[in-house]
Enzyme design. Structure first.
Site, PDB file in Angstrom:
ATOM      1  CG  ASP A 118      -6.529   1.805 -11.155  1.00 30.12           C
ATOM      2  OD1 ASP A 118      -7.697   2.215 -11.047  1.00 30.12           O
ATOM      3  OD2 ASP A 118      -6.242   0.683 -11.600  1.00 30.12           O
ATOM      4  CG  HIS A 125     -11.585  -6.179  -8.026  1.00 27.90           C
ATOM      5  ND1 HIS A 125     -11.336  -7.118  -9.013  1.00 27.90           N
ATOM      6  CD2 HIS A 125     -10.432  -5.464  -7.894  1.00 27.90           C
ATOM      7  CE1 HIS A 125     -10.089  -6.963  -9.456  1.00 27.90           C
ATOM      8  NE2 HIS A 125      -9.520  -5.972  -8.797  1.00 27.90           N
ATOM      9  NE  ARG A 134      -3.291 -10.762   0.485  1.00 32.27           N
ATOM     10  CZ  ARG A 134      -3.994  -9.811  -0.146  1.00 32.27           C
ATOM     11  NH1 ARG A 134      -3.512  -9.262  -1.238  1.00 32.27           N
ATOM     12  NH2 ARG A 134      -5.155  -9.417   0.316  1.00 32.27           N
ATOM     13  CD  GLU A 192      -7.627  -4.591 -12.777  1.00 30.62           C
ATOM     14  OE1 GLU A 192      -7.281  -3.396 -12.639  1.00 30.62           O
ATOM     15  OE2 GLU A 192      -7.351  -5.489 -11.957  1.00 30.62           O
ATOM     16  CD  GLU A 194      -9.852   0.110 -12.927  1.00 29.04           C
ATOM     17  OE1 GLU A 194      -9.639   1.277 -12.573  1.00 29.04           O
ATOM     18  OE2 GLU A 194      -9.034  -0.815 -12.784  1.00 29.04           O
ATOM     19  CG  ASP A 226      -5.788  -0.751 -14.836  1.00 26.57           C
ATOM     20  OD1 ASP A 226      -4.795  -0.405 -15.502  1.00 26.57           O
ATOM     21  OD2 ASP A 226      -5.721  -1.121 -13.646  1.00 26.57           O
ATOM     22  NE  ARG A 230      -5.796  -9.658 -13.487  1.00 24.81           N
ATOM     23  CZ  ARG A 230      -6.187  -8.546 -12.901  1.00 24.81           C
ATOM     24  NH1 ARG A 230      -5.400  -7.914 -12.046  1.00 24.81           N
ATOM     25  NH2 ARG A 230      -7.357  -8.029 -13.177  1.00 24.81           N
ATOM     26  CD  GLN A 233      -1.976  -7.513 -10.584  1.00 22.09           C
ATOM     27  OE1 GLN A 233      -2.574  -7.904 -11.578  1.00 22.09           O
ATOM     28  NE2 GLN A 233      -2.595  -6.996  -9.539  1.00 22.09           N
ATOM     29  CE  LYS A 246      -3.226  -3.945 -11.925  1.00 22.67           C
ATOM     30  NZ  LYS A 246      -4.651  -4.260 -12.067  1.00 22.67           N
ATOM     31  CB  THR A 250      -4.659   2.651 -18.753  1.00 27.34           C
ATOM     32  OG1 THR A 250      -3.680   2.068 -17.889  1.00 27.34           O
ATOM     33  CG2 THR A 250      -5.978   2.783 -18.006  1.00 27.34           C
ATOM     34  CD  GLU A 351     -12.917  -9.830  -9.580  1.00 28.75           C
ATOM     35  OE1 GLU A 351     -13.718  -9.640  -8.659  1.00 28.75           O
ATOM     36  OE2 GLU A 351     -12.608  -8.954 -10.409  1.00 28.75           O
TER      37      GLU A 351
HETATM   38 CA    CA Z   1      -7.084  -1.357 -11.876  1.00 27.65          CA
END
Ligand code: CA
Length: 403
Positions: A118, A125, A134, A192, A194, A226, A230, A233, A246, A250, A351
């Protein structure tokens, strides 16, 4: 423009300009290869046998892998045959016995996934995630504009559209600096949106695949969700990379769209600065104009544009093999979350809710992350020849409570 005689297919997003492949079964039957046309599929194994198509035995298999391993000349040959057969009215009597309404079949995972990689190719993003995870740092790490960042995922948990998604459990980020992590069901389960790219023809260990050789190796594309936890993660990924946040599931589409169907969707990349190293230089136009839609509980919450991606699929492939790592039939590499510049084009709830701080409305309900019972559907279309649109197979998933 060439059109199909199959009822309802002409002018639809699944006309002869599309022709995605999948694996289907009917009660009491072995799974085998089908190609979608309109709201039907063609049972390819018996049709290819009757028409004595070279290599037609590969359609009598429970995955697309044997067909994909034949390489680009065979893919093109079969596609040509299918376009001719499904658009020539004189072939109707021959093909009609092998047309099956989609409502009568079960669809299976179309490929045996070899390795799953991935990437992280959307600058919007990556910047958004950097700002959320961060906040005191530069959003993009110094390497980001020099190479397509990626990680190896878990091939065995790639599932077909419609497979229920069980809420994962794990260690969650502690509240304070030195606190003990909490353990339990993820409270920040996310999507996610994708695009995934499926390798058909492999490569030799020690060799690299150039950006120009992309179409010799990549068989087709699929939408990918995906799923991401969070909270798991955010606690586990520093400083190595995504792992249990993750790897629980998927989802991919039941249909793999051949690369050849996306010729009219090719567009220039938005622009790369600085210019990448020679091995990453793109054959233009290297981007893809694919319009993605994210639907939750029946309401569209986002429309991520694939054309906004910074790194091209050919660059991902070149980077993935530049160290001599070989490709195998069935390798799947995904683009990373597709997010555009505007809020309503972001491809993850992380997001859309800005790290859970800004709940948004979905079907009359407030959401930050996914709740049990939520139904997520990804859809996508792309330009086809002559102003038409082709559809990419949807990706569905419903959240089930943690076990
Ligand atoms: Ca991903």
């Amino acid at each position: 423009m060439t059109r199909s005689w199959v009822p309802g297919a002409a002018g639809s997003s699944y006309d002869v300009t599309n022709l995605p492949y999948g694996i289907f079964s009917q009660p009491g039957d072995q799974p085998r290869v089908g190609v979608r046309i309109g709201d039907y599929l063609v049972d390819l194994a018996p049709l290819a046998a009757q028409e004595m198509v070279d290599g037609g035995h590969v359609f009598n298999r429970p995955t697309l892998n044997d067909f994909m391993s034949l390489g680009p000349t065979a893919w093109e040959h079969v596609r040509r045959w299918l376009i001719d057969t499904l658009s020539d009215e004189r072939e109707r009597d021959v093909v009609e016995p092998f047309l099956v309404p989609l409502g009568e079949v079960r669809l299976h995972l179309p490929i045996e996934v070899a390795d799953y990689v991935d990437f992280y190719c959307s600058i919007e993003h990556a910047s958004n995630v950097g700002r959320i995870f961060r906040p005191d740092d530069e959003p993009l790490k110094p390497n980001w504009r020099h190479l397509p960042v990626g990680y190896h995922g878990r091939a065995g948990t790639v599932v077909v559209s419609g497979t229920p998604i069980i809420r994962p459990r794990g260690q969650r980020r502690p509240a304070g600096e030195d606190a003990t992590p909490a353990f339990g069901p993820s409270q920040r389960l996310d999507i996610e949106a994708e695009m995934g790219f499926v390798v058909g023809a492999g490569s030799e260990l020690g060799s690299s695949v150039t950006t120009a050789d992309f179409a010799d190796h990549v068989f087709g594309v699929t939408l990918v969700n995906d799923w991401s936890a969070r909270d798991i993660q955010a606690w586990e990924y520093v400083p190595l990379g995504p792992f249990l946040g993750k790897s629980f599931a998927t989802s991919i589409s039941a249909w793999i769209t051949p690369l050849a169907a996306l010729n009219a969707a090719r567009v220039d990349l938005p622009g790369q600065d600085p210019e990448p190293l020679p091995y990453l230089q793109a054959q233009e136009p290297a981007g893809l104009d694919i319009a993605i839609e994210v639907e939750i509980n029946g309401e569209v919450v986002s429309r991520p544009p694939y054309s906004s991606m910074y790194w091209s699929p050919a660059q991902m492939l070149a980077h993935m093999t530049v160290n001599g790592a070989s490709l195998r039939t069935g390798d799947l590499f995904a683009s990373g979350t597709v997010s555009g510049r505007e809020r309503e084009t972001r491809g993850s709830l992380l997001e859309l809710s800005w790290g859970g701080q800004e709940p948004f409305e979905v079907a009359g309900d407030k959401r930050t992350f996914l709740q049990d019972g939520d139904k997520v559907v990804l859809r996508a279309t792309a330009p086809g020849p002559g102003g038409s649109r082709i559809g990419l197979g949807e990706v569905r998933g419903r959240i089930e409570p943690a076990r």
